[in-house]
Design a protein around this motif. Structure first.
Motif, short mmCIF file in Angstrom:
data_model
loop_
_atom_site.label_atom_id
_atom_site.label_comp_id
_atom_site.label_asym_id
_atom_site.label_seq_id
_atom_site.Cartn_x
_atom_site.Cartn_y
_atom_site.Cartn_z
N ALA A 1 0.87 -1.32 0.02
CA ALA A 1 -0.05 -0.16 -0.02
C ALA A 1 0.83 1.28 -0.10
O ALA A 1 0.57 2.14 -0.72
N SER B 1 0.87 4.23 -2.93
CA SER B 1 0.74 5.55 -2.62
C SER B 1 1.81 6.57 -3.21
O SER B 1 1.69 7.84 -3.26
N SER C 1 -7.30 0.87 -1.38
CA SER C 1 -6.23 1.95 -0.93
C SER C 1 -6.61 3.01 -1.92
O SER C 1 -6.22 4.22 -1.55
N MET D 1 -6.27 -0.01 5.36
CA MET D 1 -5.86 0.26 3.88
C MET D 1 -6.55 1.67 3.85
O MET D 1 -5.92 2.62 2.85
N TRP E 1 -4.10 4.57 3.43
CA TRP E 1 -3.30 4.74 2.52
C TRP E 1 -4.09 5.32 1.41
O TRP E 1 -3.53 5.75 0.38
N ARG E 2 -5.41 5.83 1.47
CA ARG E 2 -6.08 6.40 0.57
C ARG E 2 -5.73 7.88 0.23
O ARG E 2 -5.50 8.60 1.13
#
Length: 317
Positions: free
Chosen positions: A169, A173, A234, A302, A305-306
């Motif tokens: 993740a 990103s 993510s 997750m 991590w967006r």
């Protein structure tokens, strides 16, 4: 014996698996002694039990004297210590083979009744991976010094704070594409809470003495499927680009020289082989544990991590 009178020593208890295990053990009422190289790094564990229930002590499994002090008076010992890459004096052989032998030999000498040893799926003395071969030598040493030990071989372990899904993740990103290395290799991720439950049972159930248990979750994924799932959860919609094997080895060579390597040559050797439970092996199902699906857990971490953070869905809505 009353559970409150029992003492369980956990080597490597300050890490990802150890933190969850301490929580599970504390609920049973046992006293927990967490043996780690740097006690200050494990002080977050003390509030997980009642006052005085969780004790943190200094120990290094490469040092027999400190191991003996940590084992003294314990009814059960759990060895979770393992490394994914070598650094300084922390070498695969010294930690996962010699260290495992020291813990098993000392536990036997001190009259410990239960030993649970964390190995890994893929442990193989003939493997070209130092990680896998040292895990196998560790298993052999444990069986030699403590034949009634319970040995656990998990696939990759997932949950909040893991070093598997979180690592991918982090890549998703930061980069415009997601590299796929050995995309057809298979994994059977197992939830950290399920692993902790197995350890708790192994500490208290005489029927598990001497057994080797292979721990995998309810579903098998290819590496490509895992990366697709990471990108989906993510919210990083990246193209997945296959990396040819020659380029992967070059990548592993250079990235492996970083102070905190993202991938090493030894890890690439592991990625070449499937990491799934053997046919007929005893594991979660034989213990009546259904296994927690990956999809039920990873969305909860997750989200961090967006691109728009944990409230991305609300913002988009």
């Amino acid at each position: 014996m009353d559970m409150a009178d029992r003492l369980v020593t956990i080597f490597g208890g300050g890490g990802f698996v150890g933190t969850t295990l301490v929580q599970h053990l504390a609920k049973t009422g046992v006293r927990v002694r967490v043996a780690v190289r740097h006690p200050n790094s494990a002080m977050h564990l003390k509030p997980l039990g009642d006052v005085g229930q969780v004790q943190v002590v200094q120990a290094n499994i490469r040092d027999e004297k400190s191991v003996r002090a940590a084992v003294k008076g314990a009814d059960a010992v759990v060895n979770l210590v393992g490394i994914l890459h070598e650094s300084g004096k922390q070498k695969f052989n010294s930690v996962q083979a010699i260290g495992a032998a020291i813990v098993a030999r000392t536990a036997a000498a001190e009259g410990v009744s239960k030993l649970v040893h964390m190995s890994a799926l893929g442990a193989d003395a003939d493997s070209n991976s130092k990680y896998a071969s040292s895990k196998a030598r560790g298993e052999d040493a444990v069986r030699h010094y403590f034949p009634s030990a319970t040995i656990l071989r998990p696939s990759v372990i997932f949950g909040p704070g893991d070093d598997f899904f979180n690592r991918f993740a982090a890549l998703a990103s930061r980069f415009p594409v997601m590299p796929v290395i050995f995309g057809d290799s298979k994994f059977q991720p197992v939830y950290v809470g399920d692993v902790a439950e197995v350890i708790v049972r192994a500490v208290s159930d005489a029927a598990l003495a001497g057994k080797t248990l292979e721990l995998g979750g309810p579903k098998v994924y290819s590496m490509r499927e895992i990366l697709e799932l990471v990108c989906k959860e993510s919210r990083n919609d990246l193209p997945l680009i296959d990396v040819p094997a020659p380029a992967a080895w070059v990548m592993g060579f250079f990235l492996g020289m970083l102070p905190s390597p993202m991938v090493t040559i030894d890890q690439l050797r592991l990625l070449q082989k499937d990491n799934v439970v053997s046919d007929g092996a005893e594991g979660l199902a034989s213990l009546g544990i259904a296994g927690t699906p990956v999809e039920a857990i990873i969305p909860s971490y997750m989200m961090h991590w967006r691109p728009k953070g944990q409230f991305a869905d609300q913002i988009e809505g």
